[in-house]
Design a protein around this motif. Structure first.
Motif, PDB file in Angstrom:
ATOM      1  N   MET A 118       6.829  51.599 -18.576  1.00 29.26           N
ATOM      2  CA  MET A 118       6.130  50.312 -18.502  1.00 29.26           C
ATOM      3  C   MET A 118       5.070  50.333 -17.405  1.00 29.26           C
ATOM      4  SD  MET A 118       7.177  48.560 -20.990  1.00 29.26           S
ATOM      5  CE  MET A 118       6.349  47.051 -20.610  1.00 29.26           C
ATOM      6  N   ALA A 119       5.368  50.942 -16.269  1.00 27.40           N
ATOM      7  CA  ALA A 119       4.391  51.025 -15.185  1.00 27.40           C
ATOM      8  C   ALA A 119       3.170  51.822 -15.636  1.00 27.40           C
ATOM      9  CB  ALA A 119       5.033  51.661 -13.947  1.00 27.40           C
ATOM     10  N   THR A 120       3.397  52.904 -16.366  1.00 31.58           N
ATOM     11  CA  THR A 120       2.288  53.727 -16.871  1.00 31.58           C
ATOM     12  C   THR A 120       1.455  52.936 -17.873  1.00 31.58           C
ATOM     13  OG1 THR A 120       3.589  55.738 -16.568  1.00 31.58           O
ATOM     14  CG2 THR A 120       1.718  55.879 -18.065  1.00 31.58           C
ATOM     15  N   LEU A 121       2.105  52.231 -18.775  1.00 29.52           N
ATOM     16  CA  LEU A 121       1.387  51.461 -19.788  1.00 29.52           C
ATOM     17  C   LEU A 121       0.583  50.308 -19.183  1.00 29.52           C
ATOM     18  CD1 LEU A 121       4.128  51.291 -22.573  1.00 29.52           C
ATOM     19  CD2 LEU A 121       1.984  52.589 -22.648  1.00 29.52           C
ATOM     20  N   LYS A 122       1.091  49.706 -18.104  1.00 28.00           N
ATOM     21  CA  LYS A 122       0.404  48.569 -17.489  1.00 28.00           C
ATOM     22  C   LYS A 122      -0.762  48.991 -16.595  1.00 28.00           C
ATOM     23  CE  LYS A 122       3.944  46.354 -15.632  1.00 28.00           C
ATOM     24  NZ  LYS A 122       4.809  45.323 -15.038  1.00 28.00           N
ATOM     25  N   THR A 123      -0.832  50.255 -16.250  1.00 33.34           N
ATOM     26  CA  THR A 123      -1.893  50.723 -15.363  1.00 33.34           C
ATOM     27  C   THR A 123      -3.265  50.461 -16.003  1.00 33.34           C
ATOM     28  OG1 THR A 123      -0.461  52.449 -14.481  1.00 33.34           O
ATOM     29  CG2 THR A 123      -2.828  52.736 -14.143  1.00 33.34           C
ATOM     30  N   GLY A 124      -4.100  49.772 -15.279  1.00 31.62           N
ATOM     31  CA  GLY A 124      -5.461  49.517 -15.738  1.00 31.62           C
ATOM     32  C   GLY A 124      -5.592  48.353 -16.692  1.00 31.62           C
ATOM     33  N   LEU A 125      -4.529  47.692 -17.049  1.00 27.71           N
ATOM     34  CA  LEU A 125      -4.615  46.543 -17.945  1.00 27.71           C
ATOM     35  C   LEU A 125      -4.858  45.274 -17.144  1.00 27.71           C
ATOM     36  CD1 LEU A 125      -1.682  47.068 -20.486  1.00 27.71           C
ATOM     37  CD2 LEU A 125      -4.119  47.434 -20.853  1.00 27.71           C
ATOM     38  N   ALA A 126      -5.742  44.445 -17.639  1.00 27.09           N
ATOM     39  CA  ALA A 126      -5.990  43.151 -17.019  1.00 27.09           C
ATOM     40  C   ALA A 126      -5.219  42.108 -17.811  1.00 27.09           C
ATOM     41  CB  ALA A 126      -7.474  42.836 -17.036  1.00 27.09           C
ATOM     42  N   ILE A 127      -4.459  41.297 -17.112  1.00 26.29           N
ATOM     43  CA  ILE A 127      -3.689  40.251 -17.767  1.00 26.29           C
ATOM     44  C   ILE A 127      -4.334  38.919 -17.407  1.00 26.29           C
ATOM     45  CG2 ILE A 127      -1.444  39.114 -17.918  1.00 26.29           C
ATOM     46  CD1 ILE A 127      -0.188  41.821 -17.199  1.00 26.29           C
ATOM     47  N   ASN A 128      -4.672  38.147 -18.447  1.00 30.37           N
ATOM     48  CA  ASN A 128      -5.321  36.852 -18.251  1.00 30.37           C
ATOM     49  C   ASN A 128      -4.310  35.758 -18.566  1.00 30.37           C
ATOM     50  OD1 ASN A 128      -7.146  34.812 -17.898  1.00 30.37           O
ATOM     51  ND2 ASN A 128      -8.032  35.024 -19.948  1.00 30.37           N
ATOM     52  N   LEU A 134       1.022  28.916 -13.578  1.00 29.18           N
ATOM     53  CA  LEU A 134       1.798  30.052 -14.068  1.00 29.18           C
ATOM     54  C   LEU A 134       1.226  31.354 -13.523  1.00 29.18           C
ATOM     55  CD1 LEU A 134       4.066  31.211 -15.796  1.00 29.18           C
ATOM     56  CD2 LEU A 134       2.505  31.144 -17.767  1.00 29.18           C
ATOM     57  N   ALA A 135      -0.090  31.479 -13.494  1.00 27.76           N
ATOM     58  CA  ALA A 135      -0.720  32.687 -12.960  1.00 27.76           C
ATOM     59  C   ALA A 135      -0.336  32.895 -11.494  1.00 27.76           C
ATOM     60  CB  ALA A 135      -2.242  32.597 -13.104  1.00 27.76           C
ATOM     61  N   GLU A 136      -0.309  31.815 -10.720  1.00 27.37           N
ATOM     62  CA  GLU A 136       0.065  31.916  -9.294  1.00 27.37           C
ATOM     63  C   GLU A 136       1.529  32.317  -9.155  1.00 27.37           C
ATOM     64  OE1 GLU A 136      -0.383  32.142  -5.291  1.00 27.37           O
ATOM     65  OE2 GLU A 136      -1.969  31.947  -6.779  1.00 27.37           O
TER      66      GLU A 136
END
Length: 153
Positions: A118-128, A134-136
């Protein structure tokens, strides 16, 4: 493992008085049923059965594991009150069965592999997250706890 009994009371003076009665020959089980504030101890003469290290509060455990079978402790203070401890017997605990260890280890390996993937897959992804509150909250949860906040998450 240690098999012990205890008598729990509120004050050191009560514990000292009970210890004096024990030293004079009064049976531990009888005094436990009469004097302890531990509800189960009133029924079973203070019998705690067998327990391993890490199962009791440290102050109690330190004394229980050093007493020889048949011996009675001086009063011991813990967060629950004052204890008088009698060790009935000691025995070596059985090792954890291999089947149980195997299951625990394979589960740990699987969870570690999942976390790494999961850490590898999330690398470089921007989550909006459009909702600012909720974002905070997500941001706070994903940040490492500072010294003052340790243990509050």
């Amino acid at each position: 493992e240690v098999h012990a009994r205890h008598i729990l009371v509120a004050t050191e003076d009560e514990a000292k008085a009970i210890k004096a009665e024990l030293d004079a020959g009064k049976p531990f089980e009888v005094l436990a049923m009469e004097k302890t504030t531990d509800p189960s101890g009133k029924q079973n003469g203070g019998d705690l059965g067998f327990f391993q290290k890490g199962m009791m509060v440290p102050e109690f455990e330190a004394v229980a594991f050093t007493l020889e079978p048949g011996k009675v402790s001086d009063p011991v203070k813990s967060q629950f009150g004052w204890h008088i401890i009698k060790v009935e017997e000691k025995r070596m605990s059985a090792p954890t069965p291999m089947e149980q260890l195997s299951q625990q280890l394979s589960q740990q390996v699987m969870l570690k592999a999942f976390d790494d993937s999961m850490a590898t897959l999330k690398t470089g992804l921007a989550i909006n997250i459009p909702d600012a509150a909720l974002a905070e909250a997500v941001k706070k949860q994903s940040e490492p706890a500072s010294e003052g906040e340790a243990g509050t998450q």
